[in-house]
Structure formats: C-alpha cells, structure tokens
Enzyme design. Sequence first.
Site, PDB file in Angstrom:
ATOM      1  N   CYS A 118      31.645 -27.814  -6.040  1.00 56.59           N
ATOM      2  CA  CYS A 118      30.655 -27.586  -7.104  1.00 56.59           C
ATOM      3  C   CYS A 118      29.657 -26.489  -6.773  1.00 56.59           C
ATOM      4  O   CYS A 118      28.975 -25.982  -7.675  1.00 56.59           O
ATOM      5  CB  CYS A 118      29.921 -28.883  -7.418  1.00 56.59           C
ATOM      6  SG  CYS A 118      31.011 -30.266  -7.813  1.00 56.59           S
ATOM      7  N   HIS A 257      23.344 -27.566 -10.986  1.00 57.54           N
ATOM      8  CA  HIS A 257      24.682 -28.119 -11.137  1.00 57.54           C
ATOM      9  C   HIS A 257      24.597 -29.350 -12.028  1.00 57.54           C
ATOM     10  O   HIS A 257      23.755 -30.219 -11.830  1.00 57.54           O
ATOM     11  CB  HIS A 257      25.250 -28.476  -9.759  1.00 57.54           C
ATOM     12  CG  HIS A 257      26.511 -29.287  -9.823  1.00 57.54           C
ATOM     13  ND1 HIS A 257      27.538 -28.981 -10.688  1.00 57.54           N
ATOM     14  CD2 HIS A 257      26.907 -30.403  -9.139  1.00 57.54           C
ATOM     15  CE1 HIS A 257      28.517 -29.864 -10.523  1.00 57.54           C
ATOM     16  NE2 HIS A 257      28.151 -30.734  -9.607  1.00 57.54           N
ATOM     17  N   ASN A 287      30.631 -33.309 -15.437  1.00 54.67           N
ATOM     18  CA  ASN A 287      30.616 -32.501 -14.217  1.00 54.67           C
ATOM     19  C   ASN A 287      31.867 -31.628 -14.190  1.00 54.67           C
ATOM     20  O   ASN A 287      32.976 -32.125 -14.000  1.00 54.67           O
ATOM     21  CB  ASN A 287      30.571 -33.431 -13.003  1.00 54.67           C
ATOM     22  CG  ASN A 287      30.510 -32.687 -11.678  1.00 54.67           C
ATOM     23  OD1 ASN A 287      30.752 -31.487 -11.602  1.00 54.67           O
ATOM     24  ND2 ASN A 287      30.202 -33.409 -10.620  1.00 54.67           N
TER      25      ASN A 287
END
Length: 331
Positions: A118, A257, A287
Amino acid sequence: MKQELRRAKIAGVGSFAPENTLTNYDLEEMVDTSDEWITTRTGIKERRVAKEDVTTSDLAYEASKRALKHAGLKAEDLDLILVATATPDHIAFPSTACILQDKLGVKGIPAFDLAAACSGFVYGISVATQYIETGAYDNILVVGAETLSKIINWEDRGTCVLFGDGAGAAVLSPTQSGGILSNTIGADGSQNDVLIVRGGGSKQPFSQQIIDEGLHYVEMEGSPVFKFAVRILGKAAKEALKLAGLERDDIDYLIPHQANIRIVDAAAKRLKLNKDQIYVNLDKYGNTSAASIPLALDEAVRSGKITSGDIVVLVGFGAGLTWGASVIEWS
C-alpha cells in the site's frame, strides 16, 4: 555558474476503477457480516471488483491514459514507467510495467515494478523524484494499480470486506519552483508476517497443497497492523514536513492511504487537521492498496479541492511493513 534548481512536479493525474460494485449488503449474502459492522469499523460502504478477464495492467492502462492527457503529454514523451502493485499480471515475470509499456505503444524506455504494497505509490514518487532531480529523465509515469479481488478469500470476513480494485497514475516532470518538496520512505521487516500472502513465492511455491490450504490469499493480523498504522501515518507525515522545512500548520490537504476510517481519523488527530483538510473516498472503493493514494489524489484534484500553491501531503503504510510520505507544493 550557479546551477538552476531542478525539482519534480506532478504534471498530470488520472484514475480508473472497474464498473462492477460490491456493496456491504452484497457481502451480507456471502459471509457472516453486516453493513453496520463494516461501516462502523472501517468506513467502507462499497468496493469495485474487476471482471475475471481484467488484469492489473488493464486498469493501469486506463489510469495512465487519463494522467497523460491531464499532463498534456503523449506516451512517446515518457522516459520511464514505474508500476507499484501487489497484484502483478504475472507472479514472476514479465513486470506489469513492461506490459503497460506495450499497451501504451512505446518501446525502448525502462519500465519496472515496485513491491511496497500500500506504500507503493509513494515509494514510486520517491524513486521518480530522484531521476528527475538529477536530470536523468524528464517525464516519468508512476502508477499504483491493483486487482486485489483476485487474491482475496471471499469466505474470510476479516479481509474480504476491506479490499477493492482500481488504479491511479501520475506523470512527473521537471520544475524550477514548487513541486515535490520532500519524500520519506521506510520499512520494518520484523513485522513481515502480519500482512502477507504466503503461497506462490520461493518459500512456498504453488502446489495443490497451497491451493487446498488457501495460502494464496491475503492473511492479516488486524490488531498489530492497526496499531502500526495509527502510529506511523502521523510520524511519517511529520518527518516529510520537517525535511521540507514546513510545519503541520502549513498543510492544506492530506491524502492518506485509504485503509480504514478509524486510522485516517487518528492520523488527522495527531496532525491536528480538520475533516475538510483530508480527502477520503474509501467509502466508495475500500482499500485499493497501491492504487489508493493516486486514486484519491486524482479525485481531489479534478474536484477542485486541490489548487495551485496548496501544500499537499501524501502518506501511506503497507505490508512489509512499509511506510512513506511526500510533501508537494501543488503547481
């Protein structure tokens, strides 16, 4: 003769997500969960899921075309292609970046993948910045793209509610003012097993046993990942600001994020930012790992929330465990 300052700036952004939407109510029919449980604990309402025949490079290509158009450039203007992904088209080789290069119709320029989960897009921004600041390259395409739905166990309610598919891209070019003021990246490999796909690599090569035991799917220990994320997002952002010679009060916009609304809220609290200073779209996409930050950045720019002169901080964390932050004076 005094050498002119050469910085990197983000000249164009673009994003793309599959049409197919999977809502929390859809998940209620698949696993033992509820819309209320998912929304309360994560802030996610829905996520996008790619069709079976759609690859990560397909999503990357669509986002890249949009970023190039926004930058006013053509693919042949590029000097380098970087793709950050945890879900490459092929597990070993070729790189997804090379496949993207072919889809864009360019040849000869270097292209490679980055594996920082990520944090991958911020890692990519950091790498690209060095090439531009040293004068090695002028126009660099940095892409974060994922098809996480292909490595999710849809019977595991702890992970299947979190992740989605998508892509975001940025074109970096030289500038003499503003632009990317600082980058910081880091990793803590001692926690490599709290967010992991165990099967398919050299340690546990693919076999029938790997498939039978579901080791080719994402595994996550939620508690240590959450604690790490809450601590590191604020810390990384502060470190990047210090490198840029700025303070928390200088931040106009934070693009974190998009993992979990509680993590985002905790980071905002540590940085003393209000909700209007933070762009959140995880309710729509979940996500999307390396695609998360560039997808959110593209939406924030195109909606007019980020304008010239704004100080923008990108900050992320991911498996590894990794982290990174970039401070940008938008131009």
